[in-house]
Each structure stands twice: as C-alpha cells, then as structure tokens.
Design a protein around this motif. Structure first.
Motif, PDB file in Angstrom:
ATOM      1  N   GLY A   1       6.504  -8.262  -3.066  1.00  0.00           N
ATOM      2  CA  GLY A   1       7.807  -7.772  -3.337  1.00  0.00           C
ATOM      3  C   GLY A   1       7.720  -6.804  -4.569  1.00  0.00           C
ATOM      4  N   CYS A   2       7.157  -7.152  -5.706  1.00  0.00           N
ATOM      5  CA  CYS A   2       7.253  -6.171  -6.857  1.00  0.00           C
ATOM      6  C   CYS A   2       6.674  -5.080  -6.385  1.00  0.00           C
ATOM      7  CB  CYS A   2       6.551  -7.039  -7.859  1.00  0.00           C
ATOM      8  SG  CYS A   2       7.323  -8.115  -8.673  1.00  0.00           S
ATOM      9  N   ASN A   3       5.376  -5.153  -5.687  1.00  0.00           N
ATOM     10  CA  ASN A   3       4.700  -3.957  -5.478  1.00  0.00           C
ATOM     11  C   ASN A   3       5.738  -2.938  -4.792  1.00  0.00           C
ATOM     12  OD1 ASN A   3       2.209  -2.379  -4.876  1.00  0.00           O
ATOM     13  ND2 ASN A   3       2.774  -2.566  -2.611  1.00  0.00           N
ATOM     14  N   LEU A   4       6.666  -3.303  -3.586  1.00  0.00           N
ATOM     15  CA  LEU A   4       7.347  -2.549  -2.997  1.00  0.00           C
ATOM     16  C   LEU A   4       8.280  -1.658  -4.106  1.00  0.00           C
ATOM     17  CD1 LEU A   4       8.629  -4.746  -0.227  1.00  0.00           C
ATOM     18  CD2 LEU A   4       7.583  -2.810  -0.034  1.00  0.00           C
ATOM     19  N   PHE A   5       8.765  -2.246  -4.992  1.00  0.00           N
ATOM     20  CA  PHE A   5       9.653  -1.514  -6.041  1.00  0.00           C
ATOM     21  C   PHE A   5       8.865  -1.263  -7.344  1.00  0.00           C
ATOM     22  CE2 PHE A   5      12.170  -4.673  -3.610  1.00  0.00           C
ATOM     23  CZ  PHE A   5      13.130  -3.700  -3.098  1.00  0.00           C
ATOM     24  N   GLY A   6       7.783  -1.145  -7.519  1.00  0.00           N
ATOM     25  CA  GLY A   6       6.778  -0.652  -8.746  1.00  0.00           C
ATOM     26  C   GLY A   6       7.188  -1.495  -9.856  1.00  0.00           C
ATOM     27  N   VAL A   7       7.465  -2.717  -9.576  1.00  0.00           N
ATOM     28  CA  VAL A   7       7.714  -3.825 -10.813  1.00  0.00           C
ATOM     29  C   VAL A   7       6.618  -4.501 -10.993  1.00  0.00           C
ATOM     30  CG1 VAL A   7       8.790  -5.925 -11.574  1.00  0.00           C
ATOM     31  CG2 VAL A   7      10.260  -4.161 -10.409  1.00  0.00           C
ATOM     32  N   LYS A   8       5.894  -4.704 -12.331  1.00  0.00           N
ATOM     33  CA  LYS A   8       4.742  -5.343 -12.601  1.00  0.00           C
ATOM     34  C   LYS A   8       4.783  -6.866 -12.308  1.00  0.00           C
ATOM     35  CE  LYS A   8       1.110  -6.239 -15.885  1.00  0.00           C
ATOM     36  NZ  LYS A   8       0.715  -5.990 -17.215  1.00  0.00           N
ATOM     37  N   CYS A   9       3.849  -7.311 -11.543  1.00  0.00           N
ATOM     38  CA  CYS A   9       3.951  -8.903 -11.296  1.00  0.00           C
ATOM     39  C   CYS A   9       2.864  -9.535 -12.168  1.00  0.00           C
ATOM     40  CB  CYS A   9       3.777  -9.097  -9.977  1.00  0.00           C
ATOM     41  SG  CYS A   9       3.928 -10.731  -9.360  1.00  0.00           S
TER      42      CYS A   9
END
Lengths: 470, 470
Positions: free
Chosen positions: A154-162
């Motif tokens: 999910g994070c990768n889809l929006f460029g949010v670090k996880c």
C-alpha cells in the motif's frame, strides 16, 4: 450439485462497493473509546492524530452508518485485485461426501490480492490518507507478515515509506515475507529489536526472543512517535481497520444474492479481528435489523491463543510496553506471550473492541482449534480446492468442515460461508513440518492465561467517567 | 490515460473458450514429426501411445484447425481460476513516463492459477486424459517447479499419481515448490537422482550435480517406461501442450476486443515454448490470414540459454540420455548444460518445434536478456503493478519495457501485450540475491554452445524419408 460454471462468482470492477459499512451506530451497547495509558481517560483527538492519520481517527469514532470510499481508492482496488471471487466449494463438498444442494459451502477468496491476503484492503486506505495528509512514513508491526507485506504494498503505491517490526518467531519461519516486503521498498526489523527502548529490554536478555505482537506494537508505536512526519499504522483491532475491511462482506452479500443463496452460518478466523470483522459486519447489520435474524456467526481461534474463548472482557493495554491505547476487549492479558504457532497473525492477546462487543452481546460465537488439526485441514483443502490456505485461514476452513459435517449428520439444509483470508505460499514450513512429523501442537495455556490476567499491572478504567449519564 | 475501472478486463466463466486452436494446418512449411531415437524414423503411433496418453498423441498430429475442449475440463477451469484477467499496465506505463493512450501496455495474468502459472492449463488436460484412459501414474521433470506443481495439482484433481524429477539447481533454490508439490500428493526427486540409470551416471560422479532439464527428462521417461500403467507427461515443447495453452491467447483476444484494442506487439518468455506458444498461436493464425498482418511477435530468452537466438535449427534429442523422441527444433545441443539461472523454466537446450517452425519462417522474432536485468525489472514491476513476477516472466516484462520505451522515443502509437506467465512467490531467493548484491550474471556461453553443437553425437535424420513426395 451446483453447476461448475457458476461455482466461481465474479463481480465487475464497476460493481465495487462505493461505501464502507460502519457498525458503530448499530451496536446494542455503546462502543467504548480508546483510552490513554497515561491517565485512563479517552485519548484526546489531537493525541490520536499524532498516532494515526487524521482521517482514520475521524472514522474510528464516526457514527455515520455508511462512509464513502474515495474514488481514488476504488480505482486502485479495481485495477489491482478487487472485487475478489466468491467460490462454491464443490471440491470440498465432494471431499466431505456432501451431495446435492442441501448443504452448500462458499468461500470468499481474499488470497487473490497482490500480497495474498485481505490486508491490502485497509493498507491501501491508510497509505492513501497518510499521503494526503503529508505523512511521509508509516510504521507498523506484523505477525506472520501478511499485514507487513500488505502495508508495504500500500505504501509503495503512494510513495510513503514503510517500516515494519516483524515478530521474530515469524521472521525466521517465513523468510519469504521479509523479501516480499523489501521488494516493496519497506524497512523490516525482527522484533524484539535493538532499535527501540521497548524492544531492547527483551532483546538484551535474549537476542533470539520469539517476540509477540504486543512487543512489536510497542516498538512500532515508539518508532513512529520519534518524528512528526511519521504515523503508526495498525492492520487490525481498531474500528477504522474493520471499517475498511467491510468491502469484503459487502461483495460477499452481492455475490450470494447473484446465485440466490442465503447464508445460515458465517465463519472467519480471529486474530485481531479484521478479516472476521470486515467479512461479517455487513451481515451483522442484517442480523440486527431482522433481515437475517437466524444467522449464526462463528469466529475461530487457535487453542494456543484463545482471546475470546478464554479471555476476559475488560480493559487492557493494546501492547506489552503499555504505550498504545487501552481498549475494552476480550484479552488474555497484555503480558501473555503465545506459543510460536505458525498462524502468526492469530498470536495477539486481545481482539477488536467491535468483535468483543458483539460477542458480549451474544451476536456472534467463538470456537478454538488445535494447530495440527488446522494444518491437516489445510492440506485437505489444497487437495479439494487447489488452493493452499495460510495457517490462519485454515482455522476457518476447519470450522466450515465441522459445521458442514454436523448439518450432514442432522440432515439439515445449510448454507455455510467462510472468509478465505489468505493463501499459504509463504507458510510452507508449517506444511513441511506436518509432512515430516515435526509439527508441534500446543495445548490450552490455562496457567499462563490465568497468570497474565491476574497480573497486578492489568489496568482499570473508570467507565462511568467515559460515558455521559443518560 | 486509460480508465482504472477498465484496467482489469475480466471474462465470465461462461465466456471460456470452447476449443483449442491447432496451428499445424496453418504453418507455411509442414510440421516435422517426432522421430524415434532408435531408427531415425517417425515414432509409430503405438510407441507414442506407450509414452503419452493416447488422446494427446492424436492431438499431436491432428490437422483439424480447432479441437473441442471437453466440457469436464472447461468446468474445472471455470471453478478454479479461468478465465484469467487481462490487465492494462497503468502502473508500469506511469513508471516509464508514458502518458495518454498512444502507447498501451497490457498483460495477461496467468499468475492467478492455483500454482501461480500457466502450467495447469495443460496439466489438467493431460491428467484428465490419463484418468479416462486408465493411466494410474504420470511422470515428469520440472525446472523451476512451475510445471511440477502444475502437474501435481492436475493429477490430484483426478486421483492420478504424480512423480516429479526436479532439476537439482532449482530443488535447492526453490524449496517451497517441493513442499507445494507434496501438498498435492506428488512424489518429488532431485535430478540427477539415484533412481534411474540415466540419473545415476551423473549422480555417482557428483551427488550435487546441478542437473538440467535434459537429464531430468531422461529420468522421467525412463521411470515412466517401467510400468504400462504409467505415462510420461511433458509440460512444454510438444504440439499438444502448446495446443492446450492456446486457451490463454484466445481469452486475450476476446479481452482486447472488449476494450477495442488491437495488438501491435506480442511478447512472451521462451523456455520450452508453451506459455509463449499458447499466448501467440491464436494471433499467429490472424497474422497468417492477414487480419493482423503487421503484428510483431517477440519471444524472450535468457542470455545463459538462448536456444532460438543462438541455436541451430536442426534435429536433436529432446533429452540428454537420448531416450525421448528426436525433434527438429532450434537447439544448443542436447549436451549443453545451462548455468543455474533462477529462471529454471528457461533452462532447456531446445524449444518447441512449432516455435522453431514459426521463427524459421520469419513469423516471429527472438531476443535475449541478462539475469540481473530481468531481476531488476521484476522488482520494478512489483513496485509499479503490485505483482512480483517469476524470473521467467520477468524476461517478458523487460522486453515489453524495451518496446514501450522505443515507441515513446520514436513517437509511435503502439499496443504492447505480454503474457505474465507466473508470479515469483517461490522465487524469492533470486530477489534476495539481487538485494544483497549476490546475484550472478552469466554471459553468453558461446564456447559451450559451439562445443555442444559440434558434438559427434548430434543426430542426423533423413528428412526426405519423412514426407511423402509431393
């Protein structure tokens, strides 16, 4: 016997539900709030927003019966994996010697998501809100890794670090999960780790400490509080996660209607309660409003960690380090450390307050099964239906079989529907141990539960101060 | 930019193709028969039936342009996983900086099958015919394990015993595959093994011999010939396997028509040629009859095993022990042992005679890529589309990217469609090695190829004796 061409019931992307179902306004007794571990009072809005994305905090306490799903999210679901199929389990029915249409078994197949479980349903939503609110990092814990890979995706889809703290028992059992999370750009640590104060306490005593979801939550919360651009992300337990998962139950309702089937029994496995909650909530509304008044709803737990079946309904810390909010829920005590069963996603000492409320109000039921039983059933299901279930999911399969065989014995007509929450492609070590005779079983840990529940550290909350007098 | 709600194109189970497409009558030059390694003459019908199920032998030489798919098979496809989705790769397009609808990338998603690849398409058919003809055991070889698990799954559906010889390099790289096959009741051996004369020769010299598909085929054929209730099963190369796989290309055609798209380029990875063949054959018919005369068709090979790009079109043994039939195909020589690349399914010295015929007639093209390039692209695809490709499949992804970027640079309009033959959930060690910098690359093995092709053991066949004078 059902028609094979109708055994897999699909929906068009255009038929994706447009709203989530919020069960809070339907509950027979009022929902308890999240309580601060510091003063025993409801977590103030501002403080909650320092922990979770703001939109999730608003959803957590919303009393709107339905909440719209943003179009951007529906589009991502549509182009990646949703709606998911509902299957008539014709192979399993045959395996159980069930003929004709008196007894029907259906399963909702959440294993077709990119990470193999229902977890992306809320991961994508949380990452979406995080991005929208300028949050740059989501930190979380994971048991078996289903949630960690869901959030990484999910994070990768929006460029949010996880950032993921993974319970060490699972970190070793399921190395594939770790690689998958890293493939989606996530940072993954075995928990307890050296990187947080909450983890260090355990790590320094035993660097091979198997960990627990309780400890991993403490680590993730602590890590997230270090930066105001980071937030903590939960894959289960809290209301907004169950809300996001109701897309599962809603699709199931439409699919059952398409083939003219009316469910008599709904079954799901219960860890934190998110796949079970999301699956049943749209039907719970029908049960409460009388549309499906006879519906039986059964949650399934592992015998090694039976929060609902053997826990107490009381206030408890959500995590081991007592940093996360206090919740009113069925709990085995926050210091209870479950045995390292392969169903790592079910190794949580408590369960979602919504599920606890429903159980306490006798709207749902709960049962337990042993590890060896469910792995055996997992293999049987693979042979019958061609899909190898995750050990968590195999709990639901087992109970569906129990219910179907009971109905067969009693000559009852029954439609049984269970949530197939995930596949077992990353859990092969469990099946391998079964094949080689190395799979351990774990009895009911009655003494450990009693000890954890009688721990003097168990919190008390003055409930009269939480609700305005009526 | 395409609409997200139309990005995943589904078909109803009722839309499943009713026939397979047989390309033999369309080929510009006549198809060469399977030739016996004993006398260099076409394998007699009776002898072929001692190797393969009879119905498959009939399909191997059939000149009917279409062959009906039995209803029982269509029902199993319908209730398990077919039709599979076709995706518009909007995430990948975005990653490549492609905007608008001038360049469109689509992929047919065969990874949604129960074992994660296209292999069950033929496995189910072969197991069905075996059962119907009283065959009790199917014996096969497998490279990466996609085929072995596909056949295990198929056999298990019909209660036929499955025995798999798995190339040792993959047996170690992909332990999950072995467990999955055993979950489906199969017997699995690392090859070269001690259990056959063909295996023993290599095993006794080196018990850790990495093996090859050629050796594993020899072992499986030898094992199958021991009992008249056993047959050998092939997951690629021969005509009837490509025939069974044409269900893939036919669904793709219907799905593209649904969204009004006309393909300009088709791409697939090539090992034995079954996913590529099944994907392209329905379109090849259109190319040959002028409906799609400008269609470009590209097969992708690993640089470490480029049978088409660097092999010779000539007669060669299908296996190392020279037990299996001789085929006219592009080959690197039956004694060529490819490096242990992770794309184990592409480690075959030859390729399907149908593909060789098409390439020789300049109807299709072929290219090669390096192992590190394709693993890098696999991770990029996971990030863009959410699905981690098998290393084999990543070859097709790489070429689709190359083609899309070329079209972008040249300002061309282009619709590129590739076959996403399988997911990489069992191939995580490849990705792990990439992440840790341990992934080896392999240059073109020019010397080894030359040596294998100049081997005095290479067979010769008198072609004039095979075809009646015209």
């Amino acid at each position: 016997m059902g028609n094979n061409f109708e055994a897999r019931i699909l929906l068009e992307p255009g038929e994706l539900p447009k709203e989530w179902v919020n069960i809070l306004p339907d509950l027979p007794t009022p929902m308890t709030p999240l309580v601060s571990p510091m003063d025993g009072k409801p977590v103030p809005f501002e403080m909650a927003c320092a922990i979770f994305p703001k939109e999730c905090v608003l959803q957590e306490v919303s009393t709107d019966p339905i909440i719209p799903i943003p179009k951007d999210l529906r589009e991502i679901f549509a182009r990646t994996y949703r709606p998911t199929p509902l299957h008539r389990a014709l192979g399993l029915e045959k395996e159980l010697g069930i003929e004709g249409d008196d007894i029907k078994i259906f399963y909702k197949n959440e294993s077709v998501s990119p990470t193999g479980s229902h977890k992306p349903n809320t991961a994508i939503a949380q990452a979406y809100y995080a991005k929208k609110e300028g949050v740059e990092e989501l930190v979380t814990e994971t048991g078996a890794g289903q949630w960690g890979s869901g959030l990484s995706f999910g994070c990768n889809l929006f460029g949010v670090k996880c950032v993921v703290y993974m319970v060490r028992a699972s970190f070793h059992q399921k190395p594939g999960r770790k690689i998958l999370m890293r493939a989606f750009n996530a940072e993954v640590h075995a928990s307890p780790s050296r990187f947080t104060e909450s983890g260090k306490k355990f790590y320094e005593k035993d660097p091979e400490h198997p960990g627990s979801l309780g400890i991993a939550i403490s680590e993730a919360v602590e890590h997230s509080l270090r930066s105001d651009k980071a937030r903590y992300s939960l894959g289960s337990v809290v209301n907004f996660v169950l809300l996001h998962q109701t897309i599962v139950g809603q699709e199931t309702k439409i699919q059952l209607e398409k083939v003219g089937a009316k469910p008599d029994v709904l079954i799901g496995c219960m860890g934190g309660g998110s796949n079970f909650g999301g699956f049943i909530i749209p039907f719970v509304r029908d049960k409460l409003n009388g549309t499906l008044s006879d519906l039986e709803i059964i949650g399934v737990e592992p015998k090694a960690c039976p929060s609902v079946c053997k826990g107490q309904y009381r206030w408890d810390y959500g995590d081991t380090a007592k940093q996360a909010p206090i919740l009113k829920m069925h709990t085995l005590g926050h210091n209870f450390i479950p045995s390292p069963i392969h169903a790592g996603g079910l190794r949580y000492h408590g369960i979602a307050p919504i599920i606890s409320n429903l159980y306490n109000n006798k709207i749902i039921d709960a049962v337990m099964h042993h590890q060896t039983e469910i792995i055996e059933v997992g293999l049987l299901f693979a042979k019958a239906e061609g899909i190898l279930p995750a050990p968590e999911t195999a709990h639901a399969v087992k109970e569906a079989m129990v219910q179907a065989l009971k109905a067969k014995e009693n000559g009852e007509k029954k439609t049984i529907v269970f949530n197939f929450s995930g596949h077992g492609f990353f859990d092969l070590s469990a099946y391998k141990e079964y094949m080689t005779g190395d799979l351990k079983d774990y009895e009911l840990p009655s003494e450990e539960i009693e000890k954890a529940l009688n721990d003097p550290e168990m919190p008390t909350v003055d409930e009269s101060a939480l609700f305005p007098p009526s």
